[in-house]
Design an enzyme around this catalytic site. Sequence first.
Site, PDB file in Angstrom:
ATOM      1  N   SER A 111       0.823  -1.158   0.009  1.00 13.08           N
ATOM      2  CA  SER A 111      -0.131  -0.062   0.037  1.00 13.08           C
ATOM      3  C   SER A 111       0.747   1.325  -0.044  1.00 13.08           C
ATOM      4  O   SER A 111       2.282   1.080   0.487  1.00 13.08           O
ATOM      5  CB  SER A 111      -0.938  -0.054   1.347  1.00 13.08           C
TER       6      SER A 111
ATOM      7  N   TYR B 297      -2.073  -1.053  10.745  1.00 11.26           N
ATOM      8  CA  TYR B 297      -2.067  -0.948   9.023  1.00 11.26           C
ATOM      9  C   TYR B 297      -0.818  -0.551   8.623  1.00 11.26           C
ATOM     10  O   TYR B 297      -0.027  -1.100   7.703  1.00 11.26           O
ATOM     11  CB  TYR B 297      -3.253  -0.365   8.713  1.00 11.26           C
TER      12      TYR B 297
END
Length: 339
Positions: free
Chosen positions: A196, A209
């Site tokens: 990501s 995350y």
Amino acid sequence: MNILLELFVVTFRVLWAFVLAAAKWLVRPKEKSVAGQVCLITGAGSGLGRLFALEFARRRALLVLWDINTQSNEETAGMVRHIYRELTEAAAAHRAGDGEKDVLPPCNLQVYTYTCDVGKRENVYSTAERVRKEVGEVSVLVNNAGVVSGHHLLECPDELIERTMMVNCHAHFWTTKAFLPKMLEMNHGHIVTVASSLGLFSTAGVEDYCASKFGAVGFHESLSHELKAAEKDGIKTTLVCPYLVDTGMFRGCRIRKEIEPFLPPLKPEYCVKQAMRAILTDQPMICTPRLMYMVTFMKSILPFEAVVCMYRFLGADKCMYPFIAQRKQATNNNEAKNG
């Protein structure tokens, strides 16, 4: 004298790498074939994993789909089988109209599904052993599975933090250790890490995350260097770092409204097509959109306070807060309903 000569050679190679990179921007490299190769995708039951499966199916790869959700994984398999049928029918029609000449490479198109919790090491190893026995050795490994807790750090249960780290980061170790040995033996394969943009730069409210994605990026880069050091040039690696993707995973995430039209959430189909192009041309890394390269570069050279100013201007400093609020509201509603 030797070190000066070596420095000259290194400088030339660095400049030549820039030339080759620029050439790839101007002339699109030819995509390699994955027809007949075994491609394993984790988190294949939905989102990007499902779209990756469909793209590899269109290129006649043999699919091995892993997901913790058996039903959604089977739904993806059904879509893959539909594509296989279309390809088979098209190939038969082509042969009939071309004097039985088989142009497409012959391979037995099949899809295999396995229910696997990649956050559990023993589950990964046992399922990998089943894949080797029932399907064969994996040539393309797409580490795609991911989760998000959706809580501020001090409100996030420890179990959810551990779960995020296990699925988003540690699972890459287990799957790679399971399938890399045969790739090394054959000096052939491709390992894809779906990370990501939050593995390159961070934002507030999603510490677990971001940490897991930073870990995945670090793992991937170190693995790539290890393969280069071992001179296993037949094993390729691709790191995929997309900006916010409109899959519902971060539903509610918002940047500044005046900026959002210029940097909207990515369509999942666009994200996967860009990633597939990078994979099939052996591109080491792909950030989408390309603006993410600039953001990463700026973050590396600017003072932290300057980065904070940029974040606040873009509305990226608290962009996850609406998402976290929605998740909290949904959790409260579920608890009230169940209570």
